[in-house]
Design a protein around this motif. Structure first.
Motif, PDB file in Angstrom:
ATOM      1  N   THR A 161       0.789  -1.385   0.042  1.00  0.00           N
ATOM      2  CA  THR A 161      -0.314   0.129   0.122  1.00  0.00           C
ATOM      3  C   THR A 161       1.246   1.093  -0.438  1.00  0.00           C
ATOM      4  N   ARG A 162       2.167   0.969   0.659  1.00  0.00           N
ATOM      5  CA  ARG A 162       2.574   2.302   0.836  1.00  0.00           C
ATOM      6  C   ARG A 162       3.091   3.055  -0.521  1.00  0.00           C
ATOM      7  N   GLU A 163       3.367   1.775  -1.195  1.00  0.00           N
ATOM      8  CA  GLU A 163       4.132   2.007  -2.382  1.00  0.00           C
ATOM      9  C   GLU A 163       3.186   2.727  -3.038  1.00  0.00           C
ATOM     10  N   LEU A 164       1.629   1.899  -3.542  1.00  0.00           N
ATOM     11  CA  LEU A 164       0.845   2.595  -3.876  1.00  0.00           C
ATOM     12  C   LEU A 164       0.610   4.051  -3.854  1.00  0.00           C
ATOM     13  N   THR A 165       0.479   4.414  -2.179  1.00  0.00           N
ATOM     14  CA  THR A 165       0.506   5.458  -2.084  1.00  0.00           C
ATOM     15  C   THR A 165       1.644   6.475  -2.488  1.00  0.00           C
ATOM     16  N   ARG A 166       3.114   6.473  -1.796  1.00  0.00           N
ATOM     17  CA  ARG A 166       3.779   7.102  -2.178  1.00  0.00           C
ATOM     18  C   ARG A 166       4.175   7.295  -4.093  1.00  0.00           C
ATOM     19  N   SER A 167       3.862   6.127  -4.662  1.00  0.00           N
ATOM     20  CA  SER A 167       3.603   6.850  -6.211  1.00  0.00           C
ATOM     21  C   SER A 167       2.464   8.010  -6.872  1.00  0.00           C
ATOM     22  N   ARG A 168       2.012   7.745  -5.758  1.00  0.00           N
ATOM     23  CA  ARG A 168       1.197   8.483  -6.176  1.00  0.00           C
ATOM     24  C   ARG A 168       0.823  10.632  -5.629  1.00  0.00           C
ATOM     25  N   GLY A 169       1.748  10.262  -4.842  1.00  0.00           N
ATOM     26  CA  GLY A 169       2.221  11.486  -4.105  1.00  0.00           C
ATOM     27  C   GLY A 169       1.060  11.937  -2.252  1.00  0.00           C
ATOM     28  N   ARG A 170       0.281  10.248  -2.257  1.00  0.00           N
ATOM     29  CA  ARG A 170      -1.014  10.031  -1.383  1.00  0.00           C
ATOM     30  C   ARG A 170      -0.488   9.163   0.070  1.00  0.00           C
ATOM     31  N   LEU A 171      -0.981   9.783   1.152  1.00  0.00           N
ATOM     32  CA  LEU A 171      -0.601   9.288   2.746  1.00  0.00           C
ATOM     33  C   LEU A 171      -1.365   7.633   2.947  1.00  0.00           C
ATOM     34  N   LEU A 172      -0.265   6.946   3.556  1.00  0.00           N
ATOM     35  CA  LEU A 172      -0.846   5.656   4.306  1.00  0.00           C
ATOM     36  C   LEU A 172      -1.084   5.906   5.981  1.00  0.00           C
ATOM     37  N   SER A 173      -1.888   5.742   6.362  1.00  0.00           N
ATOM     38  CA  SER A 173      -2.427   6.193   7.505  1.00  0.00           C
ATOM     39  C   SER A 173      -3.049   4.996   8.027  1.00  0.00           C
ATOM     40  N   VAL A 174      -2.978   4.082   9.663  1.00  0.00           N
ATOM     41  CA  VAL A 174      -3.608   3.099   9.898  1.00  0.00           C
ATOM     42  C   VAL A 174      -3.948   3.467  11.382  1.00  0.00           C
ATOM     43  N   ALA A 175      -5.122   2.733  11.922  1.00  0.00           N
ATOM     44  CA  ALA A 175      -5.384   2.694  13.707  1.00  0.00           C
ATOM     45  C   ALA A 175      -5.081   1.789  13.861  1.00  0.00           C
ATOM     46  N   LEU A 176      -4.397   1.528  15.189  1.00  0.00           N
ATOM     47  CA  LEU A 176      -3.713   0.529  15.577  1.00  0.00           C
ATOM     48  C   LEU A 176      -4.779  -0.033  17.578  1.00  0.00           C
ATOM     49  N   VAL A 213       5.419  -0.908  12.363  1.00  0.00           N
ATOM     50  CA  VAL A 213       4.596  -0.418  11.186  1.00  0.00           C
ATOM     51  C   VAL A 213       4.824   1.523  11.201  1.00  0.00           C
ATOM     52  N   ALA A 214       5.430   1.844  11.905  1.00  0.00           N
ATOM     53  CA  ALA A 214       5.611   3.505  11.576  1.00  0.00           C
ATOM     54  C   ALA A 214       6.364   3.393  11.267  1.00  0.00           C
ATOM     55  N   ASP A 215       7.529   2.447  10.753  1.00  0.00           N
ATOM     56  CA  ASP A 215       8.450   2.601   9.138  1.00  0.00           C
ATOM     57  C   ASP A 215       7.530   2.447   8.009  1.00  0.00           C
ATOM     58  N   ARG A 216       6.239   2.067   8.176  1.00  0.00           N
ATOM     59  CA  ARG A 216       5.367   2.272   7.220  1.00  0.00           C
ATOM     60  C   ARG A 216       4.503   3.085   6.599  1.00  0.00           C
ATOM     61  N   ALA A 217       4.117   3.863   7.518  1.00  0.00           N
ATOM     62  CA  ALA A 217       2.987   4.617   7.756  1.00  0.00           C
ATOM     63  C   ALA A 217       3.577   6.219   7.800  1.00  0.00           C
ATOM     64  N   ASP A 218       2.384   7.103   7.288  1.00  0.00           N
ATOM     65  CA  ASP A 218       3.341   7.898   7.083  1.00  0.00           C
ATOM     66  C   ASP A 218       2.081   8.494   8.413  1.00  0.00           C
ATOM     67  N   GLN A 219       1.270   8.430   9.192  1.00  0.00           N
ATOM     68  CA  GLN A 219       0.335   8.569  10.538  1.00  0.00           C
ATOM     69  C   GLN A 219      -0.089   6.926  10.802  1.00  0.00           C
ATOM     70  N   ARG A 253       9.372   8.308  13.744  1.00  0.00           N
ATOM     71  CA  ARG A 253       9.184   7.826  12.544  1.00  0.00           C
ATOM     72  C   ARG A 253       8.228   8.227  11.945  1.00  0.00           C
ATOM     73  N   THR A 254       6.955   8.695  12.559  1.00  0.00           N
ATOM     74  CA  THR A 254       5.911   9.037  11.989  1.00  0.00           C
ATOM     75  C   THR A 254       5.222  10.172  12.251  1.00  0.00           C
ATOM     76  N   THR A 255       4.321  10.384  12.336  1.00  0.00           N
ATOM     77  CA  THR A 255       3.351  11.317  12.589  1.00  0.00           C
ATOM     78  C   THR A 255       2.096  10.716  13.296  1.00  0.00           C
ATOM     79  N   VAL A 256       1.789  10.318  14.539  1.00  0.00           N
ATOM     80  CA  VAL A 256       1.688   9.944  15.398  1.00  0.00           C
ATOM     81  C   VAL A 256      -0.148  10.508  16.061  1.00  0.00           C
ATOM     82  N   ILE A 257      -1.569   9.948  16.028  1.00  0.00           N
ATOM     83  CA  ILE A 257      -2.404  10.696  16.494  1.00  0.00           C
ATOM     84  C   ILE A 257      -3.112   9.827  17.376  1.00  0.00           C
TER      85      ILE A 257
END
Length: 327
Positions: A161-176, A213-219, A253-257
């Motif tokens: 998913t990160r490959e996809l979002t970064r190729s589009r200049g978009r974000l990948l976020s995840v709730a844990l 997870v943080a190393d793979r996600a923008d948020q 490593r990443t934006t934390v919410i």
């Protein structure tokens, strides 16, 4: 035992009396209802929603757009008005990122809905993500539950998913879910308590898994709510402890919410939005230094937040106006 419990309660109460100094920061999110993509809205409704986002300094909205079907798809009828939403967001809230909030109950030990261990299902999830990015969403927000800290299939999906979002200049976020209190206890839980059924051990990320997870996600949004502690002081300590621990662990490593609740939990007298926000602020105060990446809170959820709670949010969390502002 009663004496020990009394000491804990008294100690928490004393700790809770200190007024926090930290205020709101540069990243705030909101989980928004499915109706924004599934039902029509008037121009006035879009404008009012944009005004709410601006007034409360929301930078990211996770618009519920799923859930995934078992095969990794989302029927287009479920999000038939998504394009209208994106158009309105571009016009009325151009500084806010609209993310497609997608998830499902993950199959674990034969129980659940979506089997992320199946490569074909993961491929269809990615195809569905691409459809939402084509609509104009600024990112993909995953909420698969449960996710245990040995879930390599989930990490593989995140990589793709990160490959996809970064190729589009978009974000990948995840709730844990909120992280474990003691990582070393996880093997004991795993040995003694099943992962499925009415009584099961919770899917809490360990420190090592959270870093991966943080190393793979923008948020990374931590679902810190559902505390069920008996007092406001203990609930506030819960939010403070997880805020400090999470920011120290992955804040560089990443934006934390940090998720904060406005729904009506079981311990409604203790787990309130003001208590959660005050706890988050106390956790920030306890940091030795601020994280390198942005951080903030995520309000769960837009459909349960009353006007009075938004007012308290602004009063407790957002930075105070500069001296003389508006004079």
């Amino acid at each position: 035992m009663l004496g020990l419990a009394a000491l804990v309660l008294a100690g928490a109460w004393v700790w809770w009396q200190q007024e926090p100094e930290a205020r709101g920061t540069e990243a705030n999110a909101l989980w928004a209802r499915h109706q924004w993509v599934g039902e029509p809205h008037t121009d006035a409704e879009y404008r009012a929603f944009a005004d709410l986002l601006e007034q409360n300094r929301i930078t990211d909205v996770y618009f519920h757009a799923g859930p995934f079907e078992a095969d990794g798809t989302v029927p287009p009828a479920k999000y038939r008005y998504a394009r209208d939403l994106i158009k309105a967001m571009r016009e009325y809230a151009p500084g806010v990122r609209a993310q497609a909030y997608l998830g499902q109950i993950r199959v674990v030990d034969g129980e659940g809905v979506i089997d992320l261990d199946d490569p074909a299902v993961r491929e269809r999830v990615l195809e569905t993500d691409e459809e939402f990015l084509d609509l104009g969403f600024d990112g993909i927000h995953y909420d698969f539950e449960p996710i245990y800290p040995d879930d390599e299939a989930f990490l593989t999906l995140m990589d793709r998913t990160r490959e996809l979002t970064r190729s589009r200049g978009r974000l990948l976020s995840v709730a844990l879910e909120q992280p474990t209190l003691v990582d070393a206890a996880q093997p004991v839980y795993r040995a003694l308590i099943p992962r499925t059924g009415p009584v099961h051990y919770p899917a809490r990320p360990t420190a090592a898994f959270l870093r991966r997870v943080a190393d793979r996600a923008d948020q990374v949004a931590i679902m810190t709510y559902d505390v069920a502690l008996p007092t406001q002081a203990l609930t506030g300590w819960h939010f403070a402890r997880h805020t400090r621990a999470t920011l120290e662990l992955i804040g560089d490593r990443t934006t934390v919410i940090m998720g904060v609740p406005t729904y009506r939990p079981l311990a409604e007298w203790a787990e309130t939005l003001p208590v959660a926000l005050r706890g988050v602020r106390r956790g920030i105060d306890d940091l030795e230094r601020p994280p390198e990446r942005p951080y903030g809170v995520g309000v769960y959820a837009g459909w349960t937040t009353r006007p009075g709670e938004w007012a308290r949010y602004r009063d407790i969390w957002l930075p105070a106006p500069a001296s003389g502002a508006g004079a």
